[in-house]
Motif scaffolding. Structure first.
Motif, PDB file in Angstrom:
ATOM      1  N   TRP A 277       0.857  -1.191   0.000  1.00 33.19           N
ATOM      2  CA  TRP A 277       0.000   0.000   0.000  1.00 33.19           C
ATOM      3  C   TRP A 277       0.883   1.227   0.000  1.00 33.19           C
ATOM      4  CZ3 TRP A 277      -4.634   1.724  -1.008  1.00 33.19           C
ATOM      5  CH2 TRP A 277      -4.976   3.002  -0.581  1.00 33.19           C
ATOM      6  N   PRO A 278       0.661   2.178  -0.845  1.00 34.58           N
ATOM      7  CA  PRO A 278      -0.392   2.272  -1.848  1.00 34.58           C
ATOM      8  C   PRO A 278       0.021   1.714  -3.220  1.00 34.58           C
ATOM      9  CG  PRO A 278       0.690   4.386  -1.683  1.00 34.58           C
ATOM     10  CD  PRO A 278       1.359   3.471  -0.692  1.00 34.58           C
ATOM     11  N   THR A 279       1.318   1.506  -3.417  1.00 30.43           N
ATOM     12  CA  THR A 279       1.798   1.147  -4.758  1.00 30.43           C
ATOM     13  C   THR A 279       1.111  -0.087  -5.320  1.00 30.43           C
ATOM     14  OG1 THR A 279       3.954   2.070  -4.196  1.00 30.43           O
ATOM     15  CG2 THR A 279       3.851   0.679  -6.150  1.00 30.43           C
ATOM     16  N   GLY A 280       1.175  -1.202  -4.611  1.00 29.11           N
ATOM     17  CA  GLY A 280       0.618  -2.450  -5.114  1.00 29.11           C
ATOM     18  C   GLY A 280      -0.865  -2.360  -5.405  1.00 29.11           C
ATOM     19  N   VAL A 281      -1.605  -1.743  -4.508  1.00 28.61           N
ATOM     20  CA  VAL A 281      -3.053  -1.631  -4.690  1.00 28.61           C
ATOM     21  C   VAL A 281      -3.379  -0.756  -5.893  1.00 28.61           C
ATOM     22  CG1 VAL A 281      -5.196  -0.798  -3.638  1.00 28.61           C
ATOM     23  CG2 VAL A 281      -3.563  -2.123  -2.265  1.00 28.61           C
ATOM     24  N   LEU A 282      -2.669   0.355  -6.048  1.00 32.85           N
ATOM     25  CA  LEU A 282      -2.914   1.232  -7.193  1.00 32.85           C
ATOM     26  C   LEU A 282      -2.537   0.562  -8.511  1.00 32.85           C
ATOM     27  CD1 LEU A 282      -1.741   4.642  -5.711  1.00 32.85           C
ATOM     28  CD2 LEU A 282      -4.090   3.931  -6.226  1.00 32.85           C
ATOM     29  N   VAL A 283      -1.434  -0.165  -8.516  1.00 32.01           N
ATOM     30  CA  VAL A 283      -1.020  -0.881  -9.722  1.00 32.01           C
ATOM     31  C   VAL A 283      -2.050  -1.954 -10.070  1.00 32.01           C
ATOM     32  CG1 VAL A 283       0.721  -2.468 -10.651  1.00 32.01           C
ATOM     33  CG2 VAL A 283       1.428  -0.359  -9.494  1.00 32.01           C
ATOM     34  N   TRP A 284      -2.498  -2.694  -9.064  1.00 33.80           N
ATOM     35  CA  TRP A 284      -3.501  -3.740  -9.283  1.00 33.80           C
ATOM     36  C   TRP A 284      -4.812  -3.158  -9.811  1.00 33.80           C
ATOM     37  CZ3 TRP A 284      -7.666  -4.725  -5.512  1.00 33.80           C
ATOM     38  CH2 TRP A 284      -8.498  -5.770  -5.902  1.00 33.80           C
ATOM     39  N   LEU A 285      -5.312  -2.124  -9.140  1.00 34.41           N
ATOM     40  CA  LEU A 285      -6.582  -1.525  -9.570  1.00 34.41           C
ATOM     41  C   LEU A 285      -6.473  -0.887 -10.955  1.00 34.41           C
ATOM     42  CD1 LEU A 285      -7.877   0.053  -6.245  1.00 34.41           C
ATOM     43  CD2 LEU A 285      -8.807  -1.929  -7.474  1.00 34.41           C
ATOM     44  N   GLY A 286      -5.362  -0.227 -11.226  1.00 28.62           N
ATOM     45  CA  GLY A 286      -5.167   0.361 -12.547  1.00 28.62           C
ATOM     46  C   GLY A 286      -5.130  -0.698 -13.630  1.00 28.62           C
ATOM     47  N   THR A 287      -4.422  -1.782 -13.354  1.00 23.44           N
ATOM     48  CA  THR A 287      -4.323  -2.874 -14.332  1.00 23.44           C
ATOM     49  C   THR A 287      -5.687  -3.509 -14.566  1.00 23.44           C
ATOM     50  OG1 THR A 287      -2.053  -3.308 -13.596  1.00 23.44           O
ATOM     51  CG2 THR A 287      -3.143  -5.038 -14.875  1.00 23.44           C
ATOM     52  N   LEU A 288      -6.386  -3.806 -13.498  1.00 23.22           N
ATOM     53  CA  LEU A 288      -7.692  -4.458 -13.609  1.00 23.22           C
ATOM     54  C   LEU A 288      -8.727  -3.541 -14.263  1.00 23.22           C
ATOM     55  CD1 LEU A 288      -9.566  -6.856 -12.947  1.00 23.22           C
ATOM     56  CD2 LEU A 288     -10.039  -5.710 -10.767  1.00 23.22           C
ATOM     57  N   CYS A 289      -8.916  -2.367 -13.695  1.00 24.03           N
ATOM     58  CA  CYS A 289      -9.968  -1.468 -14.190  1.00 24.03           C
ATOM     59  C   CYS A 289      -9.640  -0.932 -15.577  1.00 24.03           C
ATOM     60  CB  CYS A 289     -10.186  -0.321 -13.208  1.00 24.03           C
ATOM     61  SG  CYS A 289     -10.794  -0.883 -11.601  1.00 24.03           S
ATOM     62  N   GLY A 290      -8.409  -0.486 -15.754  1.00 29.34           N
ATOM     63  CA  GLY A 290      -8.006   0.000 -17.076  1.00 29.34           C
ATOM     64  C   GLY A 290      -8.105  -1.086 -18.121  1.00 29.34           C
ATOM     65  N   GLY A 291      -7.659  -2.292 -17.775  1.00 28.71           N
ATOM     66  CA  GLY A 291      -7.725  -3.408 -18.704  1.00 28.71           C
ATOM     67  C   GLY A 291      -9.152  -3.758 -19.085  1.00 28.71           C
ATOM     68  N   MET A 292     -10.040  -3.769 -18.114  1.00 30.68           N
ATOM     69  CA  MET A 292     -11.437  -4.120 -18.400  1.00 30.68           C
ATOM     70  C   MET A 292     -12.138  -3.043 -19.234  1.00 30.68           C
ATOM     71  SD  MET A 292     -11.957  -7.097 -17.435  1.00 30.68           S
ATOM     72  CE  MET A 292     -11.003  -8.262 -16.494  1.00 30.68           C
ATOM     73  N   VAL A 293     -11.891  -1.795 -18.909  1.00 31.91           N
ATOM     74  CA  VAL A 293     -12.500  -0.707 -19.689  1.00 31.91           C
ATOM     75  C   VAL A 293     -12.016  -0.761 -21.134  1.00 31.91           C
ATOM     76  CG1 VAL A 293     -12.539   1.807 -19.997  1.00 31.91           C
ATOM     77  CG2 VAL A 293     -12.966   0.826 -17.739  1.00 31.91           C
ATOM     78  N   LEU A 294     -10.728  -0.944 -21.327  1.00 32.91           N
ATOM     79  CA  LEU A 294     -10.186  -1.000 -22.691  1.00 32.91           C
ATOM     80  C   LEU A 294     -10.654  -2.244 -23.434  1.00 32.91           C
ATOM     81  CD1 LEU A 294      -6.638   0.395 -21.972  1.00 32.91           C
ATOM     82  CD2 LEU A 294      -8.474   1.515 -23.250  1.00 32.91           C
ATOM     83  N   ARG A 295     -10.801  -3.358 -22.733  1.00 38.51           N
ATOM     84  CA  ARG A 295     -11.350  -4.561 -23.372  1.00 38.51           C
ATOM     85  C   ARG A 295     -12.786  -4.310 -23.826  1.00 38.51           C
ATOM     86  NH1 ARG A 295      -9.235  -9.748 -22.982  1.00 38.51           N
ATOM     87  NH2 ARG A 295     -11.346 -10.602 -22.917  1.00 38.51           N
ATOM     88  N   ALA A 296     -13.555  -3.660 -22.990  1.00 42.45           N
ATOM     89  CA  ALA A 296     -14.950  -3.378 -23.346  1.00 42.45           C
ATOM     90  C   ALA A 296     -15.026  -2.438 -24.547  1.00 42.45           C
ATOM     91  CB  ALA A 296     -15.688  -2.769 -22.157  1.00 42.45           C
ATOM     92  N   ILE A 297     -14.221  -1.389 -24.537  1.00 42.67           N
ATOM     93  CA  ILE A 297     -14.215  -0.422 -25.645  1.00 42.67           C
ATOM     94  C   ILE A 297     -13.801  -1.095 -26.951  1.00 42.67           C
ATOM     95  CG2 ILE A 297     -13.009   1.611 -26.549  1.00 42.67           C
ATOM     96  CD1 ILE A 297     -12.948   2.665 -23.647  1.00 42.67           C
ATOM     97  N   SER A 298     -12.868  -2.025 -26.862  1.00 48.03           N
ATOM     98  CA  SER A 298     -12.353  -2.679 -28.072  1.00 48.03           C
ATOM     99  C   SER A 298     -13.178  -3.897 -28.497  1.00 48.03           C
ATOM    100  CB  SER A 298     -10.893  -3.087 -27.870  1.00 48.03           C
ATOM    101  OG  SER A 298     -10.801  -4.104 -26.890  1.00 48.03           O
ATOM    102  N   GLY A 299     -14.262  -4.172 -27.788  1.00 44.08           N
ATOM    103  CA  GLY A 299     -15.131  -5.275 -28.170  1.00 44.08           C
ATOM    104  C   GLY A 299     -14.686  -6.640 -27.677  1.00 44.08           C
ATOM    105  N   GLN A 300     -13.731  -6.678 -26.765  1.00 42.77           N
ATOM    106  CA  GLN A 300     -13.308  -7.945 -26.178  1.00 42.77           C
ATOM    107  C   GLN A 300     -14.220  -8.259 -24.993  1.00 42.77           C
ATOM    108  OE1 GLN A 300      -9.027  -8.562 -25.726  1.00 42.77           O
ATOM    109  NE2 GLN A 300      -8.690  -6.679 -26.879  1.00 42.77           N
ATOM    110  N   GLY A 301     -14.225  -9.485 -24.568  1.00 43.75           N
ATOM    111  CA  GLY A 301     -15.133  -9.916 -23.513  1.00 43.75           C
ATOM    112  C   GLY A 301     -14.812  -9.366 -22.145  1.00 43.75           C
TER     113      GLY A 301
END
Length: 119
Positions: free
Chosen positions: A67-91
């Protein structure tokens, strides 16, 4: 060099996450890896940008902190990855989000927790 190592470890673990995911669905690992990887790689960069910004404000930069580095990296990776997957038409099925959240937490938070436990 010491500051770069946590970024490299995180990047390798995100790549491993994507490789495992592709293999578990019998998809071509090498041929399709970039398609699976890019949203999470950008999410990882977002998470690291947030972690660096917080560290500068706090005057304490340590990429191995849970904390805070690991949590921010994890949340950024997860949330950013999911948003970009959704925008790009991935599941982005709910079950995939849960699995991704769990595995990325294990990977991105786990090595940091292990370091803290060992030191």
């Amino acid at each position: 060099m010491k500051r770069l190592v946590p970024v490299v470890v995180d990047a390798l673990l995100v790549i491993l996450f994507c490789v495992i995911g592709r293999r578990s669905h019998d998809e071509a690992v090498i041929a399709g890896l970039l398609k699976t990887l890019w949203p999470f790689a950008i999410g990882l960069a977002i998470g690291w940008a947030a972690a660096i910004a917080v560290a500068r404000r706090a005057g304490r930069a340590d990429g191995t902190l849970l904390w805070p580095t690991g949590v921010l990296v994890w949340l950024g990776t997860l949330c950013g990855g999911m948003v970009l997957r959704a925008i790009s038409g991935q599941g982005v099925a709910f079950s995939f989000v849960l699995v991704a959240a769990t595995v990325l937490a294990l990977f991105l938070l786990g090595w940091r927790a292990a370091i803290r436990a060992l030191t």
